[in-house]
Motif scaffolding. Structure first.
Motif, mmCIF file in Angstrom:
data_model
loop_
_atom_site.group_PDB
_atom_site.id
_atom_site.type_symbol
_atom_site.label_atom_id
_atom_site.label_comp_id
_atom_site.label_asym_id
_atom_site.label_seq_id
_atom_site.Cartn_x
_atom_site.Cartn_y
_atom_site.Cartn_z
ATOM 1 N N ASN A 1 0.863 -1.328 -0.349
ATOM 2 C CA ASN A 1 -0.055 0.215 0.387
ATOM 3 C C ASN A 1 0.646 1.668 0.044
ATOM 4 O O ASN A 1 1.676 1.171 0.863
ATOM 5 N N THR A 2 0.717 1.686 -1.053
ATOM 6 C CA THR A 2 1.861 3.343 -1.047
ATOM 7 C C THR A 2 0.760 4.355 -0.654
ATOM 8 O O THR A 2 -0.741 4.420 -1.703
ATOM 9 N N ASN A 3 1.242 5.673 -0.112
ATOM 10 C CA ASN A 3 0.758 7.118 0.371
ATOM 11 C C ASN A 3 1.195 8.136 -0.138
ATOM 12 O O ASN A 3 2.653 7.409 0.441
ATOM 13 N N LEU A 4 1.151 8.703 0.086
ATOM 14 C CA LEU A 4 2.418 10.368 -0.143
ATOM 15 C C LEU A 4 2.198 10.555 1.736
ATOM 16 O O LEU A 4 1.188 10.608 2.393
ATOM 17 N N GLY B 1 12.348 20.212 -7.741
ATOM 18 C CA GLY B 1 12.605 20.983 -6.512
ATOM 19 C C GLY B 1 12.161 20.599 -5.108
ATOM 20 O O GLY B 1 12.712 20.939 -4.111
ATOM 21 N N LYS B 2 10.961 19.441 -5.162
ATOM 22 C CA LYS B 2 10.413 18.861 -3.885
ATOM 23 C C LYS B 2 10.067 18.136 -3.602
ATOM 24 O O LYS B 2 10.181 16.735 -4.534
ATOM 25 N N PRO B 3 10.813 17.839 -2.538
ATOM 26 C CA PRO B 3 10.827 15.908 -2.334
ATOM 27 C C PRO B 3 9.966 15.124 -2.071
ATOM 28 O O PRO B 3 9.036 16.038 -1.122
ATOM 29 N N THR B 4 10.065 14.363 -2.825
ATOM 30 C CA THR B 4 8.788 14.092 -2.162
ATOM 31 C C THR B 4 8.559 12.624 -1.650
ATOM 32 O O THR B 4 9.072 11.555 -1.950
ATOM 33 N N ILE B 5 7.358 11.837 -0.687
ATOM 34 C CA ILE B 5 7.702 10.888 1.003
ATOM 35 C C ILE B 5 7.195 10.265 0.174
ATOM 36 O O ILE B 5 5.933 10.142 0.395
ATOM 37 N N ILE B 6 7.128 9.081 -0.202
ATOM 38 C CA ILE B 6 5.994 7.670 -0.165
ATOM 39 C C ILE B 6 6.022 7.101 0.823
ATOM 40 O O ILE B 6 7.211 5.959 1.020
ATOM 41 N N GLU B 7 5.101 6.787 1.188
ATOM 42 C CA GLU B 7 4.883 5.537 2.769
ATOM 43 C C GLU B 7 4.152 4.361 2.204
ATOM 44 O O GLU B 7 3.220 4.151 0.806
ATOM 45 N N ILE B 8 5.413 3.414 2.243
ATOM 46 C CA ILE B 8 5.161 1.904 0.815
ATOM 47 C C ILE B 8 4.719 1.457 2.759
ATOM 48 O O ILE B 8 5.913 0.604 3.552
ATOM 49 N N ARG C 1 7.076 -1.568 7.125
ATOM 50 C CA ARG C 1 6.840 -0.428 6.752
ATOM 51 C C ARG C 1 7.968 0.526 6.542
ATOM 52 O O ARG C 1 8.932 0.511 6.984
ATOM 53 N N HIS C 2 8.033 1.416 4.962
ATOM 54 C CA HIS C 2 9.532 1.835 4.235
ATOM 55 C C HIS C 2 8.517 3.418 4.169
ATOM 56 O O HIS C 2 8.087 3.302 3.149
ATOM 57 N N ASN C 3 9.528 4.339 4.228
ATOM 58 C CA ASN C 3 9.797 6.198 3.419
ATOM 59 C C ASN C 3 10.552 6.223 2.329
ATOM 60 O O ASN C 3 11.671 5.328 1.829
ATOM 61 N N LEU C 4 10.526 6.336 0.903
ATOM 62 C CA LEU C 4 10.344 5.837 -0.265
ATOM 63 C C LEU C 4 10.628 7.955 -0.355
ATOM 64 O O LEU C 4 9.742 8.715 -0.746
ATOM 65 N N ILE C 5 11.658 7.744 -0.589
ATOM 66 C CA ILE C 5 12.232 9.999 -0.883
ATOM 67 C C ILE C 5 12.572 9.572 -2.668
ATOM 68 O O ILE C 5 13.673 9.251 -2.611
ATOM 69 N N ILE C 6 11.933 10.646 -3.338
ATOM 70 C CA ILE C 6 11.694 10.865 -4.369
ATOM 71 C C ILE C 6 12.532 11.933 -4.528
ATOM 72 O O ILE C 6 11.646 13.236 -4.142
ATOM 73 N N ASN C 7 13.684 12.384 -4.852
ATOM 74 C CA ASN C 7 14.123 13.777 -5.497
ATOM 75 C C ASN C 7 13.755 13.875 -7.426
ATOM 76 O O ASN C 7 14.024 13.719 -7.464
ATOM 77 N N ILE C 8 12.742 14.777 -7.536
ATOM 78 C CA ILE C 8 12.821 15.390 -8.807
ATOM 79 C C ILE C 8 13.808 16.686 -9.263
ATOM 80 O O ILE C 8 13.593 17.667 -8.301
ATOM 81 N N MET C 9 14.302 16.652 -10.265
ATOM 82 C CA MET C 9 15.303 17.371 -10.626
ATOM 83 C C MET C 9 14.747 17.775 -12.012
ATOM 84 O O MET C 9 13.731 17.474 -13.029
#
Length: 386
Positions: free
Chosen positions: A23-26, A59-66, A78-86
């Motif tokens: 299950n994934t969510n912001l 430029g906004k880090p997106t943290i996804i909870e898995i 549970r694990h947090n995935l951090i996505i850096n968008i350039m």
């Protein structure tokens, strides 16, 4: 374009083939961002996160909870995935082509080796210096239909790639009139470079889309204030407390009192018509007069001497010839007159025998009587078996 496979970890999976769902969510929200998609076919297959962020997310880090669920042991992790968008503006790709691959599903296309093979085939046809995948979308997200579970049919996937050089002549072949006519007739167009894809990828060339952003004209227009836009009036200033109070008494009289008075007058008129001038009283008097007259006529008819009709004559027995006793008396109520009535004048009977066929003797009787002084005769026939 980026895809991230999600696999079950050892902390919640004692056996490698345990069914695990994700299950994934912001973080802080119940769902994922609008540009991010997630797919997992079965609890035994890997889950995949994929999507293409927009310029607003740069430029906004997106943290996804898995959150992973073990369906056998009911353990969770549970694990947090951090996505850096350039930003990709430093490496522009103005020439973009979108292909529709019919023999692939989206999770199959997102595998690194499959996507690498497809980009290699496109690079051999296009010959660009820089080539990247921009977007991958399932055909179901474009309004496609779910395929039947027969013959290993696939959903299909749209793959958009971008390059820094113009389109090759092979890609331009789909735009010529002959191929456009074949596509309108639901026939396969003739593309010379199709054999370079046919070994692994079945491309629908009628659905290819070529976009040249160098020729696109900007549609942005500066807003010009006119009649449709209100001028800036500054800050809102509420009215002061020195305003005089308004008297609503006259409004009350006009709104409620006058209609109420008119309704009361109409009610009184209707009550007078219904109660004081009823036509039913006249009808009852008329009915009583008719009933009284009918009763008087019936009383008068009892004193009249009437001649009985033929149907009221005495009835004779068919064998003995005796007269049946009368069914009524002289005093009767004519309102309930019986069907058969007595005859005052006794008849004179004359019997005349008649010879018929063998074994049968018939007798005819003539009955004479007077009705209102006029003699009449009635014939009765009686048959006897010998």
């Amino acid at each position: 374009m980026r895809s991230l496979p999600l696999k079950g970890q050892h902390t919640i999976c004692e056996i490698s083939n345990d069914p695990i769902t994700f299950n994934t969510n912001l973080m802080g929200y119940p769902d994922r961002p609008g540009w991010l998609r997630y797919i997992q076919r079965t609890p035994y297959s890997d889950g995949v996160l994929y999507g293409s962020p927009t310029i607003e997310n740069v430029g906004k880090p997106t943290i996804i909870e898995i959150t992973a669920y073990n369906r056998r042991t009911f353990e969770t992790a549970r694990h947090n995935l951090i996505i850096n968008i350039m930003s990709a503006e430093d490496f522009p790709l103005p020439y973009q082509a979108e292909f529709f691959i019919k023999n692939m599903n989206v999770e199959e296309m997102l595998a690194s080796e499959v996507l690498g093979d497809f980009l290699g085939a496109v690079k051999n046809v296009w010959q660009p210096e820089r080539l990247n995948a921009i977007n991958i979308t399932s055909a179901l997200d474009r309004g496609g239909r779910v395929p039947l579970p027969i013959n290993d049919m696939k959903e299909g996937v749209y793959v958009m790639v971008g390059a820094d050089v113009p389109f090759s002549s092979c890609l331009r072949e789909v735009e010529n009139p002959q191929n456009q006519l074949r596509c309108s007739q639901e026939m396969e167009p003739v593309i010379t470079c199709d054999k370079k894809f046919r070994t692994e990828f079945n491309i629908d060339w009628c659905k290819i889309s070529l976009v040249d952003k160098t020729k696109q004209v900007s549609t942005y227009q500066e807003v010009i204030r006119g009649e449709g836009i209100l001028p800036d009036g500054g800050e809102y200033k509420p009215p002061s407390d020195t305003l005089k109070s308004r008297d609503y008494y006259s409004d009350f009289l006009i709104t409620l009192a006058v209609p109420s008075a008119v309704a009361l007058v109409l009610f009184l008129i209707l009550a007078y018509i219904m109660c004081c001038r009823r036509e039913g009283v006249i009808q009852l008097v008329h009915h009583s007069a008719i009933q009284k007259s009918t009763k008087e006529l019936r009383e008068m008819s009892k004193n009249r001497e009437i001649a009985w009709p033929l149907s009221t004559l005495p009835v004779f027995h068919p064998v003995t010839g005796e007269i049946v006793p009368p069914l009524h008396t002289d005093s009767y109520d004519n309102t309930s007159m019986p069907l058969m009535q007595t005859q005052q004048n006794l008849p004179h009977q004359t019997q005349i025998p008649q010879q018929q066929t063998a074994g049968e003797f018939r007798m005819t009787t003539f009955q004479r009587f007077e009705v209102n002084g006029i003699p009449e005769e009635r014939k009765l026939t009686e048959a006897m078996n010998l």
